[in-house]
Design a protein around this motif. Structure first.
Motif, short mmCIF file in Angstrom:
data_model
loop_
_atom_site.label_atom_id
_atom_site.label_comp_id
_atom_site.label_asym_id
_atom_site.label_seq_id
_atom_site.Cartn_x
_atom_site.Cartn_y
_atom_site.Cartn_z
N ALA A 272 61.16 75.46 73.67
CA ALA A 272 60.30 74.98 72.57
C ALA A 272 60.25 73.46 72.50
O ALA A 272 59.33 72.90 71.88
N GLN A 273 61.19 72.79 73.14
CA GLN A 273 61.24 71.33 73.08
C GLN A 273 60.30 70.66 74.08
O GLN A 273 60.15 69.44 74.07
N ASP A 274 59.63 71.47 74.91
CA ASP A 274 58.68 70.94 75.89
C ASP A 274 57.29 71.47 75.60
O ASP A 274 57.12 72.56 75.06
N ASP A 275 56.30 70.72 76.02
CA ASP A 275 54.91 71.17 75.92
C ASP A 275 54.57 71.94 77.18
O ASP A 275 54.05 71.40 78.15
N VAL A 447 51.69 84.26 76.93
CA VAL A 447 50.76 84.55 75.85
C VAL A 447 50.60 83.35 74.91
O VAL A 447 49.48 82.93 74.59
N LEU A 448 51.73 82.82 74.45
CA LEU A 448 51.70 81.82 73.38
C LEU A 448 51.48 80.39 73.88
O LEU A 448 50.94 79.56 73.13
N ASP A 449 51.91 80.09 75.08
CA ASP A 449 51.73 78.74 75.61
C ASP A 449 50.52 78.62 76.53
O ASP A 449 49.86 77.59 76.55
N PHE A 450 50.26 79.68 77.30
CA PHE A 450 49.21 79.60 78.31
C PHE A 450 47.98 80.42 77.96
O PHE A 450 47.03 80.47 78.75
N GLY A 451 47.99 81.08 76.81
CA GLY A 451 46.80 81.75 76.32
C GLY A 451 46.36 82.97 77.10
O GLY A 451 45.19 83.37 77.03
#
Length: 528
Positions: A272-275, A447-451
């Motif tokens: 969670a600390q990285d984009d 799902v949540l980061d890469f859509g």
């Protein structure tokens, strides 16, 4: 949107109900249960019971289960621990006196008391609409009349042939002329059908008391096991409090220890600390960061998890943001870590089930006998294959997962649940023994980061760091593998696929359900 010129399949989209399992017969049974007026709980247990027959290597009534359940689509997550315990006579001292320095992987001493039937019975009485007899009727049908062996089932069956040969009764039921059954052949299990009929009539008492329990205990004792009828009669599942974290605006829920679900939450806290969204979804930097975060999380799991009380300070400490920040500082984006203990990847054959019904009751349900065909022991008169969950215990009395009388072992099977803004969003899970925490992380970040939609997120290539190298599925590109090697990783081709998963996404604004089922298994998502 996926590339329609490449292999793959679209997610399944409906408005009414959705079931996603790793076997087509199981998905069909779940939908039929929903059409007959059952709810998500009834459908999930029905599906699990069918798979206890048609995926005998993966699961069975001689195994355990865990459940996360959101009634009426709320974010009130009900967690049921249906894992069994070590025999009351089992102890480190007793095992050492018998010449054992570790708990065996197979055989009678690897068997913990099965918890699945007690959990099914409790869950359906508390939250279902149907009776247990109605719900397990399709499983009885397939056990009595037979079923066709599917392709992934046959693949796993062949791998377990040597284990089945070691038990005369397992060989008699699951080998045909000394060979594993092949895809397209039919198989019947009349003894298991009779046991299921007794459970249908008497509920949990039909399994844990009377002739079924007596036959199972007699078989285990015949082989030198320490199990007793009292151990079976005392089996009770427990409602527990889930553990959870916030990730990208969603709440991720897992079972508490004795379950390894906390491992996934710790890895997500690190990531969670990285984009992540700024990285290529199947690029080396994304996989490097994911692998390193997982390695740190597994180190914590292996040293600090076991059957813990919910108030244990270990849980709060492992899930703290400060702890995650400290672990993140250990990761270099330029070079792989070289000072971590190795994770030995233990595979398991498990079934995971996602169901959402018309009332948006959402259930995340997982059932397993652990390794393929569990302990390798089958009770001949009952047809019950016994799990080998006790093999997870440690023989170090100071370890939190130390063997002790009546204790639950640390468990790999993990149901997951995603909620947001007071509502259930997605029951999800990824099977695969030790791989499961990383599987949850890889799927959720897809799902949540890469859509990605749920099917694309499941289809995404997987890898796992074990015994000194990254084992990568063939879907990983050669270019990504070269870049990972440049970062100091040894990369090898995985000998078999990692796990399998299912998920159902609830879109409250559109009023739709989107389901996915892993191509690595024989299953499907379907709804209406």
């Amino acid at each position: 949107m996926r590339d329609f010129q490449l292999p793959g399949r679209s997610p399944v989209r409906t408005t009414g109900v959705m079931a996603a399992t790793s076997h087509s017969l199981s998905t069909h049974a779940a939908l039929e249960m929903l059409r007959a007026g059952g709810n998500a709980v009834d459908a999930a247990i029905c599906a699990s019971a069918v798979q206890a027959v048609v995926e005998p290597q993966s699961t069975g009534i001689g195994g355990d289960c865990f459940v996360l359940y959101c009634p009426d689509g709320t974010d009130k997550v009900i967690a049921l621990n249906g894992s069994g315990r070590a025999p009351g006579a089992a102890s480190i001292e007793r095992f050492r006196a018998m010449g054992m320095e570790e708990v065996p992987t197979y055989g009678p001493h690897s068997v913990s008391v099965p918890g699945a039937i007690d959990a099914w019975d409790r869950l359906i009485r508390d939250h279902g609409r149907k009776t247990l007899a109605e719900v397990i009727a399709p499983a009885i049908h397939y056990a009595e009349k037979g079923y066709v062996v599917h392709d992934r089932v046959a693949f796993d069956w062949r791998e377990a042939k040597a284990l089945l040969e070691q038990d005369i009764h397992s060989a008699a039921i699951f080998l045909r002329e000394g060979r594993a059954l092949e895809a397209g052949e039919t198989h019947v299990q009349p003894a298991l059908a009779a046991t299921l009929r007794r459970v249908a009539e008497l509920g949990r008492r039909g399994f844990y008391e009377g002739p079924v329990a007596e036959a199972i205990v007699a078989r285990l004792q015949e082989l030198g096991g320490l199990h007793s009828l009292d151990d079976f009669a005392a089996m009770r599942c427990d409602y527990v409090t889930p553990v959870s974290i916030d990730y990208r605006g969603y709440r991720v829920h897992q079972m508490p220890p004795n379950n390894q679900g906390l491992t996934a939450l710790l890895a997500l806290n690190i990531l969670a600390q990285d984009d992540l969204s700024s990285l290529e979804p199947h690029g080396a930097r994304r996989f490097h960061l994911e692998v390193e975060a997982a390695r740190l999380a597994y180190r914590e799991r292996d040293s600090r998890l076991g059957e813990l009380d919910r108030s244990s300070p270990v849980i709060e400490a492992l899930l703290s943001k400060d702890h995650a920040a400290g672990l993140r500082r250990k990761i270099s984006m330029e070079r792989a870590m070289t000072d971590l203990p190795e994770v030995e990847l233990k595979r398991s054959d498990t079934v995971y089930i996602s169901v959402v019904d018309e009332d948006r009751n959402a259930i995340s349900f997982i059932n397993s006998t652990y390794h393929s065909f569990g302990s390798g022991i089958t009770c001949p008169s009952t047809g019950v294959v016994l799990q080998n969950r006790a093999s997870s215990f440690r023989m170090d009395p100071n370890h939190p997962n130390a063997l002790a009388p009546g204790k639950r072992p640390m468990h790999t099977i993990m149901p997951g649940m995603l909620t947001r803004a007071g509502r259930a969003v997605m029951p999800f899970g990824v099977m695969g023994g030790d791989y499961q925490p990383m599987g949850h992380v890889h799927f959720l970040t897809n799902v949540l980061d890469f859509g990605m939609d749920v099917q694309s997120a499941l289809d995404s290539p997987r890898l796992f760091h074990s015994e000194g190298s990254i084992k990568a599925e063939r879907g990983l590109s050669d270019a990504t593998a070269r870049e990972l090697r440049a970062l100091g990783h040894k990369v090898e081709e995985a000998q078999e696929p990692f796990g399998g998963g299912q998920a159902v996404w609830i879109d409250w604004e559109l009023g739709t359900l989107t389901g996915g089922s892993d191509h690595r298994k024989d299953g499907m998502a379907s709804g209406y």
